[in-house]
Design an enzyme around this catalytic site. Sequence first.
Site, PDB file in Angstrom:
ATOM      1  N   TRP A 133       0.830  -1.211   0.000  1.00 29.69           N
ATOM      2  CA  TRP A 133       0.000   0.000   0.000  1.00 29.69           C
ATOM      3  C   TRP A 133       0.863   1.258   0.000  1.00 29.69           C
ATOM      4  CZ3 TRP A 133      -1.462  -4.542   2.229  1.00 29.69           C
ATOM      5  CH2 TRP A 133      -2.747  -5.015   1.947  1.00 29.69           C
ATOM      6  N   CYS A 169      -6.753  -4.737  -1.387  1.00 27.53           N
ATOM      7  CA  CYS A 169      -7.918  -5.483  -0.892  1.00 27.53           C
ATOM      8  C   CYS A 169      -8.750  -6.174  -1.975  1.00 27.53           C
ATOM      9  CB  CYS A 169      -8.797  -4.604  -0.017  1.00 27.53           C
ATOM     10  SG  CYS A 169      -9.601  -3.240  -0.890  1.00 27.53           S
ATOM     11  N   HIS A 227     -13.167  -0.608   1.098  1.00 28.39           N
ATOM     12  CA  HIS A 227     -12.478  -1.865   1.384  1.00 28.39           C
ATOM     13  C   HIS A 227     -13.343  -2.983   0.809  1.00 28.39           C
ATOM     14  CE1 HIS A 227     -10.171  -4.992   3.087  1.00 28.39           C
ATOM     15  NE2 HIS A 227     -10.953  -5.264   4.104  1.00 28.39           N
ATOM     16  N   ASP A 250     -12.275 -12.316   5.022  1.00 28.13           N
ATOM     17  CA  ASP A 250     -11.446 -11.225   4.519  1.00 28.13           C
ATOM     18  C   ASP A 250     -10.003 -11.686   4.448  1.00 28.13           C
ATOM     19  OD1 ASP A 250     -10.233  -8.860   3.846  1.00 28.13           O
ATOM     20  OD2 ASP A 250     -11.262  -7.646   5.356  1.00 28.13           O
ATOM     21  N   TYR A 421      -5.816   4.477  -1.839  1.00 29.75           N
ATOM     22  CA  TYR A 421      -7.247   4.421  -1.525  1.00 29.75           C
ATOM     23  C   TYR A 421      -7.520   4.210  -0.027  1.00 29.75           C
ATOM     24  CZ  TYR A 421      -7.106  -0.641  -0.911  1.00 29.75           C
ATOM     25  OH  TYR A 421      -6.837  -1.903  -0.433  1.00 29.75           O
TER      26      TYR A 421
END
Length: 586
Positions: A133, A169, A227, A250, A421
């Site tokens: 990220w 994600c 997300h 997740d 993001y």
Amino acid sequence: NAVIGRYKLSVRSTSSGSSSPASLGTFVLLFNPWSSGDDVFLPNKAECEEYVLEEFGIIFAGNKNRINSFGWNFGQFQGDILNICLSMLDRSLNYRQDPATDVSHRHDPKYLGRVLSAMVNANDDQGVLLGNWSGNYEGGKSPSSWTGSGEILQNWKKSGFRPVRYGQCWVFAAVLTTVLRCLGIPTRTITNFSSAHDADGNLRVDEFYDASGNHLHRTADSIWNFHVWNESWFSRSDLGPSYSGWQVLDATPQEESGGIYQCGPASRNAIKEGDVDLDYDCPFVFAEVNADCMYWNYDPATGKKTLIFSQSTVIGQSMSTKAVGRDDRVDVTNNYKYEEGSTKERDVFKKARKKLGLEDKFDPTAPTQQEIDQKPDISGKFKVAGTLEVGKDLNLILVLANLQSDAKAVHVNMTAWSTVYTRRPVHEIWKDSISVTLSPKEEKQFPIKIPYTQYQQQLTTDNTIQVTALCHVEGGIQVLVQRDITLDNPTIEIQVLGEAKVNKEVDVEVIFTNPIDMEVMDCVLQVEGNDLLRGILEIDIPPLKASEKSSTKFKLIPFATGPKHLLVNFSCDKFADIKTFKMVNV
């Protein structure tokens, strides 16, 4: 309730007196959502078609003010994917530690869902995808450049099961969708806008800003623009029938659970009712859609923090998934929580806090009631003036209003940063400050212009910019005005020239017009589509001068009939990952 996986099948004939069985080969046993006795039984046939058999999907992204979407090739029935999914089970930590026990649990979708949520990320177990990220994706592919799961899973196997670089994600969620659908478990992706990452488990997310309005990274807490996670459909014999149905999984590595990066299955019904004491990871998922937000001013010199304001209705908005049998967006927010601001919703929040032991515990980091109740003298907002497009200047208006009946002197510090993001700041783009006096009840507008040339070099592949104004009001409390902006990429067009027939060549044209007044270079087109072409087609396109239009033609030879999806991704030095898809009826 048999264990899924590969079985040997042999036959023994008693008449011949020979006792050695003849092998007939192997078969793979999967979950069966069409069978009423199965844990994953899904009574609605159209939903079975979509959530198990459909190889094409649409994933939602952007931000709550501007939701966008892109196509994805799940490709769960292509080539070697089933073998790769089965080998994923045999590479898990559970299998390595105790193969017999692991295999004996493989009849249970909640067990497999949890194990696979750990295996799709590379943390702990050399799983499929390495997350990144940072905004810098050297040494791998940028997360926004993938168009399907197949290439990722194949690359993982080809490299001798070394983690593929890089995922974020939606990539983790899309790959988990592929794997679970492949094994027969109904699965879909869910996008949560304004999603909380509550790292310390207090159902509160703290954000810190310095006096200049810069967003500081002081805690692991954060609010992501969006997300993406998964829901899988199965029964919860461990919790009881009212908690069966959609379960949250997740695979994005955010927090450890049971010592490793895995998350779920958390019953969606348990989340809605605030039953956060139930397995697995309900408090984390509950916070993603319900946490309260606290915005603080922090002075690095003194270490003093002052509450600017708190909000309880911003987190968990416009939760989205693809419609069954159509390319539309369906809003599922009310399946996760009662209406925001209703007494029922607040009651559930209190119940969750109580179950987590947060009601009775003194929290020294929490703001005082006095801080929470304080009322600002002015209000502010950023309005968008003009278009939000990469390549165009960004025009905003800061609107400040005096809420009091006496004049107010205000000093405003403004900043704009490019972000990923997750709203993590990457580069400062612009800053400015103004001092203004607002007459009683007066509203004033201040135009802001950030030229393309100023943000072009700093933009990340997410095209996101966070604009902040911290207003210091004389004799009153500070007011924070902020807006997260997602800029739209230009569009590309696909045209199929002629009728698509099995084993017959058909031409496809992709058209892109350079919308800016400078040359774009390093242009690459990548194309994929199940049953339309094998593997991924990559085409280099010559540089395009200002406003120049390019037309790229290539041939397809479809090898199966029916509705197929062609996915296209176009990148160059000025625009990252412009995506589109087209349905081709073969």
